[in-house]
Design a protein around this motif. Structure first.
Motif, short mmCIF file in Angstrom:
data_model
loop_
_atom_site.label_atom_id
_atom_site.label_comp_id
_atom_site.label_asym_id
_atom_site.label_seq_id
_atom_site.Cartn_x
_atom_site.Cartn_y
_atom_site.Cartn_z
N GLY A 171 0.79 -1.23 0.00
CA GLY A 171 0.00 0.00 0.00
C GLY A 171 0.82 1.27 0.00
N LEU A 172 2.13 1.16 0.14
CA LEU A 172 2.97 2.35 0.24
C LEU A 172 2.98 3.13 -1.07
CD1 LEU A 172 4.86 3.76 2.32
CD2 LEU A 172 6.76 2.54 1.25
N GLU A 173 3.12 2.43 -2.18
CA GLU A 173 3.17 3.13 -3.48
C GLU A 173 1.84 3.82 -3.80
OE1 GLU A 173 4.43 0.58 -6.59
OE2 GLU A 173 6.42 0.20 -5.72
N ASP A 174 0.74 3.16 -3.50
CA ASP A 174 -0.57 3.78 -3.74
C ASP A 174 -0.73 5.04 -2.89
OD1 ASP A 174 -1.25 1.82 -5.53
OD2 ASP A 174 -2.34 0.61 -4.06
N ALA A 175 -0.28 4.97 -1.63
CA ALA A 175 -0.36 6.13 -0.75
C ALA A 175 0.49 7.28 -1.28
CB ALA A 175 0.07 5.74 0.66
N ALA A 176 1.69 6.95 -1.72
CA ALA A 176 2.59 7.97 -2.27
C ALA A 176 1.99 8.62 -3.51
CB ALA A 176 3.95 7.35 -2.58
N ARG A 177 1.34 7.80 -4.35
CA ARG A 177 0.73 8.33 -5.57
C ARG A 177 -0.40 9.31 -5.25
NH1 ARG A 177 -0.91 3.88 -7.35
NH2 ARG A 177 1.10 3.31 -8.29
N LEU A 178 -1.21 8.96 -4.26
CA LEU A 178 -2.31 9.84 -3.86
C LEU A 178 -1.78 11.18 -3.35
CD1 LEU A 178 -5.31 10.34 -3.29
CD2 LEU A 178 -5.01 9.19 -1.08
N LEU A 179 -0.74 11.13 -2.54
CA LEU A 179 -0.17 12.37 -2.01
C LEU A 179 0.47 13.20 -3.11
CD1 LEU A 179 1.40 10.98 1.30
CD2 LEU A 179 -0.59 12.48 1.09
N ASP A 180 1.12 12.53 -4.05
CA ASP A 180 1.74 13.23 -5.17
C ASP A 180 0.68 13.92 -6.02
OD1 ASP A 180 4.15 13.69 -7.01
OD2 ASP A 180 2.75 12.66 -8.34
N GLU A 181 -0.42 13.23 -6.28
CA GLU A 181 -1.50 13.80 -7.09
C GLU A 181 -2.17 14.98 -6.40
OE1 GLU A 181 -3.98 10.47 -7.75
OE2 GLU A 181 -2.73 9.61 -9.37
N SER A 182 -2.09 15.02 -5.08
CA SER A 182 -2.70 16.14 -4.34
C SER A 182 -1.76 17.33 -4.23
CB SER A 182 -3.11 15.68 -2.95
OG SER A 182 -1.97 15.38 -2.16
N GLY A 183 -0.56 17.22 -4.82
CA GLY A 183 0.34 18.36 -4.87
C GLY A 183 1.48 18.34 -3.88
N HIS A 184 1.61 17.27 -3.12
CA HIS A 184 2.71 17.18 -2.16
C HIS A 184 3.99 16.70 -2.82
CE1 HIS A 184 0.44 17.90 1.56
NE2 HIS A 184 -0.54 17.24 0.98
N GLU A 185 5.09 17.24 -2.35
CA GLU A 185 6.40 16.66 -2.68
C GLU A 185 6.57 15.45 -1.76
OE1 GLU A 185 11.06 17.70 -1.77
OE2 GLU A 185 9.68 19.36 -2.16
N VAL A 186 6.69 14.25 -2.34
CA VAL A 186 6.64 13.02 -1.54
C VAL A 186 7.98 12.29 -1.58
CG1 VAL A 186 5.43 10.84 -1.15
CG2 VAL A 186 4.19 12.79 -2.12
N HIS A 187 8.42 11.86 -0.40
CA HIS A 187 9.60 11.02 -0.27
C HIS A 187 9.16 9.75 0.46
CE1 HIS A 187 12.07 14.62 -1.13
NE2 HIS A 187 11.18 15.25 -0.39
N THR A 188 9.53 8.59 -0.06
CA THR A 188 9.16 7.33 0.59
C THR A 188 10.40 6.62 1.09
OG1 THR A 188 9.24 6.09 -1.49
CG2 THR A 188 7.12 7.05 -0.85
N ALA A 189 10.21 5.86 2.16
CA ALA A 189 11.32 5.09 2.73
C ALA A 189 10.76 3.89 3.48
CB ALA A 189 12.16 5.95 3.67
N VAL A 190 11.42 2.75 3.34
CA VAL A 190 11.09 1.56 4.11
C VAL A 190 12.29 1.28 5.01
CG1 VAL A 190 10.49 -0.88 4.07
CG2 VAL A 190 9.62 0.66 2.28
#
Length: 278
Positions: A204-223
């Protein structure tokens, strides 16, 4: 569910609580209420001294003790009013036109539960008056509030600084997914860079990142790997994150998101504010 409510007391946290509450209210375009609760365990409305006195105690001693207790309560109420006045001045300086002041006598958690329907966001200090100077201990009231309220709770830590980056501790739970949607939609986080961080959880991490990116956030992901609390806080410090967002309850590796366990550890070691979602 409209107000930002800030819990004001005599602790050093009162100033940053007021500042973070004002910042939140401005971004949410919501009314700000500054609340002081006179704890009935320390300042009871009526005290029965008769059981503590010998049978031959004179009546005037009972009257004198009652008068002293009443005077103590009056002074505490006046002190609370001064705290609220100081917080009001600070909120006005922060840009709030007309912060509302409320003062109640009773239990803090019971009072907040009564106001829950009016609460959009609660702001409270990590430590109250009773726990100042006790290391990193989390105040008893904070733990009780997190257990009881079903509203977002911003736990203020340290001096106020305007948040520019946020970190969401992602665990794949329903609460966390709801938090992702809130981050994407809420004006509280608009324009802030977002770090989406998980400890061992990828689903679910990639889907969450995509949603935040589409809402205009600069997104950084890390596991991350390792123990949850130190791994998350290490990432927060290394990346200079200003505000941590996390679910008060979760599952998988963060299954113990229960006050006294992971949530308690996160708040206890916090160096920046933590926004807890329910």
């Amino acid at each position: 569910m409209t107000n930002v409510i800030a819990c004001i007391d005599g602790s050093q946290a009162a100033a940053p609580v007021s500042d973070y509450a004002a910042w939140s209210a401005l971004r949410l375009d919501a009314p700000l209420t500054l609340l002081h609760v006179l704890d009935h365990s320390r300042y009871p409305v009526n005290t029965d001294f008769s059981g503590n006195l010998a049978l031959d105690t004179r009546e005037h001693l009972l009257n004198e003790l009652s008068e002293l207790d009443a005077k103590r309560n009056r002074l505490a109420l006046q002190q609370g009013k001064l705290m609220l006045d100081a917080a009001q001045e600070r909120a006005i300086a922060d840009g709030i036109a007309a912060p509302r002041l409320r003062q109640r006598h009773g239990d803090l958690v019971d009072t907040l539960a009564d106001l829950e329907d009016q609460t959009r966001l609660l702001v409270i200090g990590k430590q109250g008056e009773a726990h100042e100077g006790v290391g990193a201990t989390v105040g008893d009231n904070v733990e009780r509030v997190i257990r009881t309220l079903h509203r977002p709770i911003l736990v203020a830590v340290g001096e106020f600084q305007t948040p520019k980056t946020i970190m969401l501790a992602f665990d794949g739970s329903d609460t966390c997914r709801k938090g992702v949607r809130m981050l994407a939609q809420s004006p509280l986080f608009r324009g802030l860079a977002c770090h989406l961080v998980s400890v061992g959880e990828r689903q679910g991490l990639e889907d969450a990142a995509r949603l935040l990116d589409e809402s205009g956030h600069e997104v950084h992901t890390a596991v991350l790997s390792g123990e949850v609390e130190p791994a998350l806080h290490r990432y927060q410090q290394e990346n200079a994150v200003d505000l941590v967002v996390m679910g008060a309850y979760g599952h998988s590796r963060i299954r113990e998101f229960f006050v006294g366990s992971t949530t308690n550890k996160m708040i206890r070691e916090a160096r920046v504010p933590h926004l807890l979602l329910r």
